[in-house]
Design an enzyme around this catalytic site. Structure first.
Site, PDB file in Angstrom:
ATOM      1  N   GLY A 120       0.830  -1.198   0.000  1.00  0.00           N
ATOM      2  CA  GLY A 120       0.000   0.000   0.000  1.00  0.00           C
ATOM      3  C   GLY A 120       0.861   1.242   0.000  1.00  0.00           C
ATOM      4  O   GLY A 120       2.003   1.224  -0.473  1.00  0.00           O
ATOM      5  N   SER A 121       0.316   2.304   0.566  1.00  0.00           N
ATOM      6  CA  SER A 121       0.992   3.599   0.504  1.00  0.00           C
ATOM      7  C   SER A 121       2.137   3.675   1.518  1.00  0.00           C
ATOM      8  O   SER A 121       2.161   2.940   2.506  1.00  0.00           O
ATOM      9  CB  SER A 121      -0.016   4.712   0.790  1.00  0.00           C
ATOM     10  OG  SER A 121      -0.530   4.535   2.087  1.00  0.00           O
ATOM     11  N   ASN A 122       3.036   4.614   1.284  1.00  0.00           N
ATOM     12  CA  ASN A 122       4.180   4.767   2.191  1.00  0.00           C
ATOM     13  C   ASN A 122       3.767   5.212   3.583  1.00  0.00           C
ATOM     14  O   ASN A 122       4.328   4.752   4.579  1.00  0.00           O
ATOM     15  CB  ASN A 122       5.178   5.771   1.603  1.00  0.00           C
ATOM     16  CG  ASN A 122       6.010   5.109   0.540  1.00  0.00           C
ATOM     17  OD1 ASN A 122       5.473   4.671  -0.467  1.00  0.00           O
ATOM     18  ND2 ASN A 122       7.291   4.986   0.770  1.00  0.00           N
ATOM     19  N   VAL A 130       0.951   4.757   5.285  1.00  0.00           N
ATOM     20  CA  VAL A 130       0.366   3.668   6.083  1.00  0.00           C
ATOM     21  C   VAL A 130       1.422   2.600   6.358  1.00  0.00           C
ATOM     22  O   VAL A 130       1.539   2.078   7.473  1.00  0.00           O
ATOM     23  CB  VAL A 130      -0.870   3.073   5.368  1.00  0.00           C
ATOM     24  CG1 VAL A 130      -1.373   1.837   6.101  1.00  0.00           C
ATOM     25  CG2 VAL A 130      -1.976   4.106   5.262  1.00  0.00           C
ATOM     26  N   GLY A 131       2.224   2.291   5.354  1.00  0.00           N
ATOM     27  CA  GLY A 131       3.252   1.259   5.511  1.00  0.00           C
ATOM     28  C   GLY A 131       4.209   1.566   6.650  1.00  0.00           C
ATOM     29  O   GLY A 131       4.514   0.692   7.475  1.00  0.00           O
ATOM     30  N   CYS A 190       1.969   0.194  -8.923  1.00  0.00           N
ATOM     31  CA  CYS A 190       3.132   0.736  -8.206  1.00  0.00           C
ATOM     32  C   CYS A 190       4.374   0.728  -9.084  1.00  0.00           C
ATOM     33  O   CYS A 190       5.311   1.476  -8.861  1.00  0.00           O
ATOM     34  CB  CYS A 190       3.380  -0.054  -6.933  1.00  0.00           C
ATOM     35  SG  CYS A 190       3.388  -1.811  -7.239  1.00  0.00           S
ATOM     36  N   GLU A 195       4.608  10.317  -5.820  1.00  0.00           N
ATOM     37  CA  GLU A 195       3.829   9.333  -6.558  1.00  0.00           C
ATOM     38  C   GLU A 195       2.435   9.895  -6.825  1.00  0.00           C
ATOM     39  O   GLU A 195       1.747  10.326  -5.906  1.00  0.00           O
ATOM     40  CB  GLU A 195       3.708   8.056  -5.727  1.00  0.00           C
ATOM     41  CG  GLU A 195       2.968   6.969  -6.455  1.00  0.00           C
ATOM     42  CD  GLU A 195       2.858   5.688  -5.642  1.00  0.00           C
ATOM     43  OE1 GLU A 195       2.448   5.772  -4.472  1.00  0.00           O
ATOM     44  OE2 GLU A 195       3.183   4.619  -6.182  1.00  0.00           O
TER      45      GLU A 195
HETATM   46  P1  NDP Z   1      -3.303   2.423   1.450  1.00  0.00           P
HETATM   47  O1  NDP Z   1      -1.992   2.420   2.128  1.00  0.00           O
HETATM   48  O2  NDP Z   1      -4.230   3.524   1.699  1.00  0.00           O
HETATM   49  O3  NDP Z   1      -4.113   1.092   1.808  1.00  0.00           O
HETATM   50  C1  NDP Z   1      -3.528  -0.173   1.741  1.00  0.00           C
HETATM   51  C2  NDP Z   1      -4.200  -1.068   2.747  1.00  0.00           C
HETATM   52  O4  NDP Z   1      -3.934  -0.567   4.067  1.00  0.00           O
HETATM   53  C3  NDP Z   1      -5.713  -1.134   2.617  1.00  0.00           C
HETATM   54  O5  NDP Z   1      -6.152  -2.417   2.949  1.00  0.00           O
HETATM   55  C4  NDP Z   1      -6.174  -0.128   3.648  1.00  0.00           C
HETATM   56  O6  NDP Z   1      -7.486  -0.340   4.133  1.00  0.00           O
HETATM   57  C5  NDP Z   1      -5.159  -0.348   4.756  1.00  0.00           C
HETATM   58  N1  NDP Z   1      -5.022   0.798   5.649  1.00  0.00           N
HETATM   59  C6  NDP Z   1      -5.396   2.071   5.436  1.00  0.00           C
HETATM   60  N2  NDP Z   1      -5.118   2.831   6.519  1.00  0.00           N
HETATM   61  C7  NDP Z   1      -4.558   2.002   7.422  1.00  0.00           C
HETATM   62  C8  NDP Z   1      -4.045   2.199   8.731  1.00  0.00           C
HETATM   63  N3  NDP Z   1      -4.062   3.384   9.331  1.00  0.00           N
HETATM   64  N4  NDP Z   1      -3.526   1.131   9.378  1.00  0.00           N
HETATM   65  C9  NDP Z   1      -3.487  -0.077   8.775  1.00  0.00           C
HETATM   66  N5  NDP Z   1      -3.970  -0.324   7.545  1.00  0.00           N
HETATM   67  C10 NDP Z   1      -4.492   0.708   6.868  1.00  0.00           C
HETATM   68  O7  NDP Z   1      -2.970   2.215  -0.090  1.00  0.00           O
HETATM   69  P2  NDP Z   1      -3.981   2.090  -1.287  1.00  0.00           P
HETATM   70  O8  NDP Z   1      -4.920   0.961  -1.097  1.00  0.00           O
HETATM   71  O9  NDP Z   1      -4.537   3.428  -1.531  1.00  0.00           O
HETATM   72  O10 NDP Z   1      -2.993   1.627  -2.467  1.00  0.00           O
HETATM   73  C11 NDP Z   1      -2.275   2.512  -3.213  1.00  0.00           C
HETATM   74  C12 NDP Z   1      -0.830   2.542  -2.766  1.00  0.00           C
HETATM   75  O11 NDP Z   1      -0.284   1.224  -2.733  1.00  0.00           O
HETATM   76  C13 NDP Z   1       0.059   3.297  -3.706  1.00  0.00           C
HETATM   77  O12 NDP Z   1       0.888   4.156  -2.973  1.00  0.00           O
HETATM   78  C14 NDP Z   1       0.889   2.227  -4.405  1.00  0.00           C
HETATM   79  O13 NDP Z   1       2.135   2.610  -4.856  1.00  0.00           O
HETATM   80  C15 NDP Z   1       0.992   1.193  -3.376  1.00  0.00           C
HETATM   81  N6  NDP Z   1       1.175  -0.099  -3.992  1.00  0.00           N
HETATM   82  C16 NDP Z   1       2.412  -0.688  -3.907  1.00  0.00           C
HETATM   83  C17 NDP Z   1       2.667  -1.889  -4.517  1.00  0.00           C
HETATM   84  C18 NDP Z   1       3.999  -2.554  -4.339  1.00  0.00           C
HETATM   85  O14 NDP Z   1       4.052  -3.771  -4.403  1.00  0.00           O
HETATM   86  N7  NDP Z   1       5.063  -1.821  -4.084  1.00  0.00           N
HETATM   87  C19 NDP Z   1       1.644  -2.574  -5.316  1.00  0.00           C
HETATM   88  C20 NDP Z   1       0.388  -1.888  -5.312  1.00  0.00           C
HETATM   89  C21 NDP Z   1       0.177  -0.697  -4.667  1.00  0.00           C
HETATM   90  P3  NDP Z   1      -8.726   0.551   3.604  1.00  0.00           P
HETATM   91  O15 NDP Z   1      -8.855   0.249   2.163  1.00  0.00           O
HETATM   92  O16 NDP Z   1      -9.868   0.060   4.382  1.00  0.00           O
HETATM   93  O17 NDP Z   1      -8.388   1.980   3.857  1.00  0.00           O
END
Ligand code: NDP
Length: 487
Positions: free
Chosen positions: A232-234, A236-237, A288, A389
């Protein structure tokens, strides 16, 4: 398919049964092409999460004792069921997050292939024989599972990413609790129904939907979750990584990219244009590994630009379910607003829009979150659109004099996921391979994607530096016991 929940409200899958969350609240998943509700999913609570983790914890005790072949046979079954339901799952994906149907089918087929790859892993070696200095002794290493894996996944690959986390976690003897992105949770439920039908014993695989801040964070905090795998996003990660590290859990983060594609003076420009189009704009730029910075040597800058614009003009934007659509909408209103924000930033920073920047005019498409494919000219590395990004259909053209300068510019971002060069010169290729900061390095090929049997992950802020997929997954989802038997 009659058996993959035809109803509009989707439940959690906990301890082998579909059940409602305890809050009575649901979250809507919206079609970005027309704002229709695709389905409702449970807005689960920490109590629901505790149940899912407890179910996984209990189930793992028996699951880990099955042979790899027995576990693999179940994964083969899940693959067959997903393949049988490919059209329905793919259509659900297109309706939830907008990618075109051929892309969604391709991704679902990939999910099937990943399942089969890891099913086969059940029959491969899980350790090494290590010579002992005592000739009567036997010494060997043995890979063993870690326990309960918490998988947190994004919306942009709602089938492939959950599967490339769940399948290796399971084959190596772990149990899983999956928390998918809310925007693609209906598709995730359909994937998990395939596991349900395959006959995994109860609790081995669990699906729980809900807010990221509640369920995602809850998984990261849970004492009984031994491993967290996140894409996911940086922002949150980072938070998840800190939470997991604080309690000593193993974790893996795959995050964003700002991927460069370098076009050298000697490049085959037609091939390069095709790679920029496919790698930069397919999936509406929401991969990504998408190319977002197109770094072109000055000798071919104008010619490349002309060819690129001509190609972008041919792109048909529309509903991903329509057969002639090449590019669908942004996945959500939030994503649409983010893309529009960056387009405005690019204009304010002084770069010029060569094409796009706006949204389609038709009444039908006005209902959705569409942005036309956009190309910025004369972008410099200090600009926000060259650094952050965007995750949308926006390309930044950047002019450089030499390959050395191109690599410096390519490396001048916090990310390091994927990078590509187009050139016919072997010495330029080798310099690029050595000097580029990227986990995925491509030569004469688009930046997007990676083969499922190869390691996937990034450098710098793109990743926590472990790798997913292929054999790398064994490293992550197991630990090693070193065994010494005195004869
Ligand atoms: P987010 O980080 O917003 O969400 C990813 C996951 O984390 C979702 O399941 C989300 O749940 C969950 N989440 C959101 N907030 C929290 C929190 N506070 N604590 C724990 N978990 C949380 O990313 P996106 O879904 O918007 O995805 C897009 C991003 O992912 C881009 O930045 C992209 O670059 C990256 N990405 C990276 C990849 C890679 O392999 N490097 C591949 C694909 C995407 P919810 O949906 O319920 O908010």
């Amino acid at each position: 398919m009659t058996t993959l929940s035809p109803i509009k409200t989707f439940l959690n899958y906990i301890n082998g049964s579909w059940r409602a969350g305890s809050s009575d609240e649901t979250l809507a998943s919206i079609n970005p092409a027309n704002r229709e509700v695709v389905g409702y999913v449970q807005s689960s609570t920490r109590e629901d999460l505790n149940e899912a983790v407890e179910a996984a914890k209990q189930a793992q005790k028996e699951w880990r004792k099955l042979s790899g072949t027995e576990r693999g046979n179940l994964l083969f079954k899940a693959a067959d069921i997903l393949e049988k339901n490919l059209d329905e799952v793919a259509e659900s994906m297109t309706r939830e997050m907008g990618k075109t149907l051929p892309e969604a089918k391709g991704e679902t087929a990939r999910g099937v292939a990943i399942l089969r790859y890891y099913a086969g892993e059940g029959m491969r070696k899980m350790g090494d024989l290590i010579p002992a200095s005592d000739g009567t002794a036997l010494q060997f290493s043995k890979r063993v599972p870690l326990g309960v894996v918490g998988a947190i996944t994004p919306w942009n690959f709602p089938v492939a990413i959950p599967i490339w986390k769940v399948a290796p976690a399971l084959i190596y003897g772990n149990a899983v609790v999956l928390k998918p992105a809310t925007e693609a949770a209906v598709t995730a439920a359909k994937v998990i129904e395939c596991f349900n039908q395959a006959g995994f014993s109860k609790g081995v695989i669990n699906l729980i939907t809900g807010k990221g801040s509640v369920i995602g964070q809850g998984l990261a905090e849970h004492q009984d979750v031994a491993v967290i795998t996140f894409t996911g996003s940086n922002s949150v990660g980072k938070q998840i990584g800190q939470t997991a590290a604080a309690r000593g859990a193993k974790y893996q983060l795959e995050m964003g990219g700002k991927n460069p594609i370098i076009i050298a003076n000697d490049a085959d420009l037609d091939q390069a244009v095709a790679a920029v189009l496919s790698g930069g704009l397919k999936s509406t730029g929401q991969k990504c590994t998408c190319s977002s910075r197109v770094i072109v040597q000055s000798g071919v800058y104008e010619e490349f630009k002309e060819k690129l614009i001509a190609a972008v003009k041919t792109i048909k934007v529309g509903n991903g379910l329509d057969a002639d659509t090449w590019m669908g909408p942004c996945a959500s209103e939030d994503q649409y607003n983010t893309v529009k924000y960056y387009i405005q930033k690019g204009i304010e920073e002084g770069s010029q829009i060569l094409i796009g920047g706006d949204s389609p005019e038709s009444e039908e498409l006005k209902q959705g979150f569409y942005v036309n494919p956009t190309v910025f000219d004369n972008v410099t590395t200090n600009m926000i659109i060259a650094q952050e990004e965007i995750f949308g259909p926006v390309l930044a053209l950047m002019k450089v004099e030499s390959i050395e300068e191109a690599i410096d510019v390519a490396n001048d971002v916090e990310f390091g996921l994927s990078a590509s060069i187009f050139t016919k010169d072997i010495s330029k290729m080798l310099t690029f391979i050595d000097d580029i900061d990227a986990g995925l390095v491509r030569v004469n090929y688009e930046t997007a994607g990676v083969e499922l049997q190869a390691p996937f992950g990034g450098m710098k802020a793109s990743s926590s530096h472990s790798r997913e997929q292929g054999e790398a997954a064994k490293e992550f989802f197991t630990t090693t016991k070193t065994v010494f038997i005195k004869g």
